[in-house]
Design a protein around this motif. Structure first.
Motif, PDB file in Angstrom:
ATOM      1  N   ASP A  54      20.203  20.062  41.832  1.00  0.00           N
ATOM      2  CA  ASP A  54      20.674  18.667  41.925  1.00  0.00           C
ATOM      3  C   ASP A  54      20.391  18.178  43.361  1.00  0.00           C
ATOM      4  O   ASP A  54      20.796  18.826  44.336  1.00  0.00           O
ATOM      5  N   HIS A  88      21.525  15.894  45.239  1.00  0.00           N
ATOM      6  CA  HIS A  88      22.674  15.632  46.115  1.00  0.00           C
ATOM      7  C   HIS A  88      23.263  16.952  46.625  1.00  0.00           C
ATOM      8  O   HIS A  88      23.612  17.073  47.811  1.00  0.00           O
ATOM      9  N   VAL A  89      23.317  17.930  45.741  1.00  0.00           N
ATOM     10  CA  VAL A  89      23.832  19.249  46.149  1.00  0.00           C
ATOM     11  C   VAL A  89      22.901  19.839  47.217  1.00  0.00           C
ATOM     12  O   VAL A  89      23.353  20.393  48.226  1.00  0.00           O
ATOM     13  N   ARG A 145      20.151  13.146  40.893  1.00  0.00           N
ATOM     14  CA  ARG A 145      21.573  13.475  41.042  1.00  0.00           C
ATOM     15  C   ARG A 145      22.380  13.269  39.749  1.00  0.00           C
ATOM     16  O   ARG A 145      22.247  12.235  39.073  1.00  0.00           O
ATOM     17  N   GLU A 160      24.215  12.816  36.304  1.00  0.00           N
ATOM     18  CA  GLU A 160      23.800  12.464  34.939  1.00  0.00           C
ATOM     19  C   GLU A 160      22.378  11.899  34.883  1.00  0.00           C
ATOM     20  O   GLU A 160      21.744  11.937  33.831  1.00  0.00           O
ATOM     21  N   GLY A 191      27.371  20.137  35.762  1.00  0.00           N
ATOM     22  CA  GLY A 191      27.020  20.286  34.351  1.00  0.00           C
ATOM     23  C   GLY A 191      25.752  19.537  33.966  1.00  0.00           C
ATOM     24  O   GLY A 191      25.016  19.973  33.075  1.00  0.00           O
ATOM     25  N   ASP A 201      33.130  25.409  32.197  1.00  0.00           N
ATOM     26  CA  ASP A 201      32.744  24.931  30.875  1.00  0.00           C
ATOM     27  C   ASP A 201      31.232  24.892  30.664  1.00  0.00           C
ATOM     28  O   ASP A 201      30.665  25.682  29.897  1.00  0.00           O
ATOM     29  N   ALA A 202      30.537  23.979  31.385  1.00  0.00           N
ATOM     30  CA  ALA A 202      29.142  23.683  31.033  1.00  0.00           C
ATOM     31  C   ALA A 202      28.182  24.858  31.181  1.00  0.00           C
ATOM     32  O   ALA A 202      27.204  24.951  30.437  1.00  0.00           O
ATOM     33  N   LYS A 207      25.179  10.267  24.322  1.00  0.00           N
ATOM     34  CA  LYS A 207      25.176  11.423  25.216  1.00  0.00           C
ATOM     35  C   LYS A 207      24.918  12.714  24.443  1.00  0.00           C
ATOM     36  O   LYS A 207      25.426  12.878  23.329  1.00  0.00           O
ATOM     37  N   ASN A 208      24.161  13.592  25.033  1.00  0.00           N
ATOM     38  CA  ASN A 208      23.937  14.943  24.499  1.00  0.00           C
ATOM     39  C   ASN A 208      23.364  14.949  23.083  1.00  0.00           C
ATOM     40  O   ASN A 208      23.622  15.872  22.321  1.00  0.00           O
ATOM     41  N   THR A 219      32.359  21.202  49.022  1.00  0.00           N
ATOM     42  CA  THR A 219      31.835  19.853  49.299  1.00  0.00           C
ATOM     43  C   THR A 219      32.111  18.880  48.149  1.00  0.00           C
ATOM     44  O   THR A 219      31.654  17.733  48.158  1.00  0.00           O
ATOM     45  N   LEU A 220      32.850  19.349  47.154  1.00  0.00           N
ATOM     46  CA  LEU A 220      33.106  18.507  45.975  1.00  0.00           C
ATOM     47  C   LEU A 220      34.317  17.601  46.221  1.00  0.00           C
ATOM     48  O   LEU A 220      35.354  18.070  46.675  1.00  0.00           O
TER      49      LEU A 220
HETATM   50  N1  LIG Z   1      26.758  22.404  28.083  1.00  0.00           N
HETATM   51  C1  LIG Z   1      28.051  22.337  27.946  1.00  0.00           C
HETATM   52  O1  LIG Z   1      28.670  23.144  27.241  1.00  0.00           O
HETATM   53  C2  LIG Z   1      28.793  21.254  28.654  1.00  0.00           C
HETATM   54  C3  LIG Z   1      30.193  21.295  28.697  1.00  0.00           C
HETATM   55  C4  LIG Z   1      30.856  20.319  29.415  1.00  0.00           C
HETATM   56  C5  LIG Z   1      30.143  19.308  30.053  1.00  0.00           C
HETATM   57  N2  LIG Z   1      28.787  19.300  29.982  1.00  0.00           N
HETATM   58  C6  LIG Z   1      28.019  18.245  30.666  1.00  0.00           C
HETATM   59  O2  LIG Z   1      28.266  18.348  32.057  1.00  0.00           O
HETATM   60  C7  LIG Z   1      28.032  17.090  32.668  1.00  0.00           C
HETATM   61  C8  LIG Z   1      29.127  16.792  33.651  1.00  0.00           C
HETATM   62  O3  LIG Z   1      29.113  17.792  34.623  1.00  0.00           O
HETATM   63  P1  LIG Z   1      29.868  17.627  36.030  1.00  0.00           P
HETATM   64  O4  LIG Z   1      31.214  17.109  35.811  1.00  0.00           O
HETATM   65  O5  LIG Z   1      29.679  18.925  36.702  1.00  0.00           O
HETATM   66  O6  LIG Z   1      29.073  16.443  36.720  1.00  0.00           O
HETATM   67  P2  LIG Z   1      27.612  16.245  37.331  1.00  0.00           P
HETATM   68  O7  LIG Z   1      26.739  17.420  37.135  1.00  0.00           O
HETATM   69  O8  LIG Z   1      27.134  14.938  36.832  1.00  0.00           O
HETATM   70  O9  LIG Z   1      27.940  16.137  38.875  1.00  0.00           O
HETATM   71  C9  LIG Z   1      28.790  15.094  39.320  1.00  0.00           C
HETATM   72  C10 LIG Z   1      28.446  14.711  40.749  1.00  0.00           C
HETATM   73  O10 LIG Z   1      28.822  15.764  41.634  1.00  0.00           O
HETATM   74  C11 LIG Z   1      27.739  16.072  42.497  1.00  0.00           C
HETATM   75  N3  LIG Z   1      27.907  17.491  42.864  1.00  0.00           N
HETATM   76  C12 LIG Z   1      27.698  18.574  42.110  1.00  0.00           C
HETATM   77  N4  LIG Z   1      28.058  19.680  42.775  1.00  0.00           N
HETATM   78  C13 LIG Z   1      28.483  19.281  43.985  1.00  0.00           C
HETATM   79  C14 LIG Z   1      28.989  19.965  45.121  1.00  0.00           C
HETATM   80  N5  LIG Z   1      29.174  21.288  45.112  1.00  0.00           N
HETATM   81  N6  LIG Z   1      29.314  19.223  46.219  1.00  0.00           N
HETATM   82  C15 LIG Z   1      29.170  17.869  46.212  1.00  0.00           C
HETATM   83  N7  LIG Z   1      28.721  17.171  45.167  1.00  0.00           N
HETATM   84  C16 LIG Z   1      28.387  17.878  44.064  1.00  0.00           C
HETATM   85  C17 LIG Z   1      26.506  15.730  41.716  1.00  0.00           C
HETATM   86  O11 LIG Z   1      25.412  15.472  42.560  1.00  0.00           O
HETATM   87  C18 LIG Z   1      26.953  14.492  40.976  1.00  0.00           C
HETATM   88  O12 LIG Z   1      26.784  13.361  41.774  1.00  0.00           O
HETATM   89  C19 LIG Z   1      27.954  16.077  31.542  1.00  0.00           C
HETATM   90  O13 LIG Z   1      26.619  15.670  31.367  1.00  0.00           O
HETATM   91  C20 LIG Z   1      28.432  16.851  30.325  1.00  0.00           C
HETATM   92  O14 LIG Z   1      27.816  16.403  29.129  1.00  0.00           O
HETATM   93  C21 LIG Z   1      28.110  20.254  29.318  1.00  0.00           C
END
Ligand SMILES: NC(=O)c1ccc[n+]([C@@H]2O[C@H](COP(=O)([O-])OP(=O)(O)OC[C@H]3O[C@@H](n4cnc5c(N)ncnc54)[C@H](O)[C@@H]3O)[C@@H](O)[C@H]2O)c1
Length: 359
Positions: A44, A46-47, A75, A77, A109, A140-141, A155-156, A176-177
């Motif tokens: 990613d 941004h990461v 970054r 989604e 995710g 989860d993901a 979505k998905n 950093t999150l």
């Molecule tokens: N495959 C599965 O079983 C499953 C399960 C749940 C969710 N998902 C999917 O996961 C996605 C959501 O994932 P999410 O909540 O992790 O969000 P994301 O991946 O969209 O990340 C959210 C934001 O956080 C930033 N980020 C990520 N890691 C960071 C870090 N360590 N420090 C700073 N910023 C950081 C990213 O750049 C982004 O801007 C959705 O698309 C959802 O459909 C999949």
């Protein structure tokens, strides 16, 4: 470090959870990969920019494995669409990655779903490993093999089941999150407790502050991952029991979409779980008082709990495009008491009406 194994026959793999050094992560990944011809690290963007853990990880991988190169994913989604997938596949092909290569997905995710999906389709399928960097991706993901992207219809909606060869969840990435994203991840931890681990739920209720300290977070993450592993290893392709993991997601997805994705997924799940518990209590399926207890816990974790403010005919109509729908019925997940989940098929019209009055 906790190591949990996902027992899926010849597709079994380990999930490593803890604050891992780059060396430890690289070692675990290299062990699981065997002798790859090359390693494509999809990160990613941004990461890659904000996390001090990415560069050391790349260096540690390069010290152990051949042809380690990084490709930045859009970054969050914005990586989850077919155009982004095509760009990644094009880069892999131009870089000479072949069937013996392994992809490493680093990010939340969205990045792990993208990386897994690319691995499922590039050259008709190659191996991949995941390094989740959000709490949601760690609990989860990254576990369970669901990969995919979004299309304009929803979505998905395009994806594949493809299991990683290893998951290394270095919780140091969470440094950093933003707090809001941590809280959103906690919603999935609460969900795991509610559907299958009463002790986890009770331990979360017992926390005094809004966040789990570094001494307690790894254990809670591991318990939530354990729940996911137990369910997935019993029903990998969601033909039955795996659907319990969708607790709070029917209403949750509808609220998330209706907010124009201004709500984070975990925030929407928080509201969805409360709606499902209210409906369960109204139907006599859920023990009275559980909705109020859960509301208290979610509010303490900093999650939105005002379901009433979010319910509207437009939101309820959104449930119609839910993937969990079968003909005119919705497979709805109820939690009778913490640690237990049951599935009921409910006609959509009935569900909308009951939800409206229960909320
Ligand atoms: N495959 C599965 O079983 C499953 C399960 C749940 C969710 N998902 C999917 O996961 C996605 C959501 O994932 P999410 O909540 O992790 O969000 P994301 O991946 O969209 O990340 C959210 C934001 O956080 C930033 N980020 C990520 N890691 C960071 C870090 N360590 N420090 C700073 N910023 C950081 C990213 O750049 C982004 O801007 C959705 O698309 C959802 O459909 C999949």
């Amino acid at each position: 470090m906790t190591i949990l194994s996902v027992p899926l026959g010849d597709r079994s793999y380990d999930v490593h959870i803890g604050t891992l050094t780059a060396e430890e992560t690289a070692e675990r990944l290299a062990e699981a990969m065997g002798n790859p011809s090359g390693v494509a690290v999809l990160v990613d963007e941004h990461v890659a920019e904000v996390s001090p853990r990415v560069a050391p990880l790349l260096a540690a991988l390069a010290a152990r494995l051949p042809c380690v190169r990084m490709f930045r994913l859009p970054r969050g989604e914005s990586a989850k669409n077919l155009a982004a997938v095509e760009r990644t596949c094009q880069w892999l092909a131009e870089s000479g990655y072949d069937r013996g290569s392994v992809i490493v997905g680093v990010g939340g995710g969205a990045a792990t779903d993208h990386a897994g999906f690319v691995a499922a389709i590039y050259l008709r399928g190659i191996a991949f490993a995941l390094c989740p960097t959000t709490l949601l991706a760690a609990v989860d993901a990254s576990v369970g093999g669901k990969t995919g992207v979004d299309i304009p219809a929803g979505k998905n909606l395009v994806g594949a089941f493809h299991q990683p060869c290893v998951v290394a969840a270095d919780l140091g990435f969470l440094g950093t999150l933003p707090g809001r994203a941590i809280a959103a991840g906690m919603a999935e931890v609460v969900k795991a407790g509610l559907v299958a681990d009463a002790e986890l739920f009770a331990s979360l209720e017992a926390i005094l502050g809004p966040a789990l300290g570094p001494e307690r977070l790894p254990a809670a993450v591991a318990r939530a991952v354990r729940v996911k592993i137990d369910v997935v290893s019993e029903d990998e392709r969601e033909r039955g029991r795996r659907a319990i993991l969708n607790f709070g997601h029917t209403f949750g997805h509808a609220v998330e979409a209706a907010s124009g994705y201004e709500l984070l997924h975990g925030e929407a799940v928080s509201l969805g779980m409360l709606a499902a518990l209210a409906l369960g209590e109204a139907r006599g399926v859920t023990v009275p008082g559980l909705a109020a207890r859960t509301r208290g816990l979610l509010a303490k974790l900093g999650l939105p709990v005002d379901v009433k403010a979010r319910v509207s005919p437009a939101v309820l109509d959104r449930m119609e495009v839910d993937k969990k729908r079968r003909s005119d019925k919705v497979r709805f997940v109820f939690v009778p008491r913490p640690g237990e989940a049951v599935l009921h098929d409910i006609p959509l019209a009935e569900l909308k009406q009951e939800l409206q009055s229960a909320i």
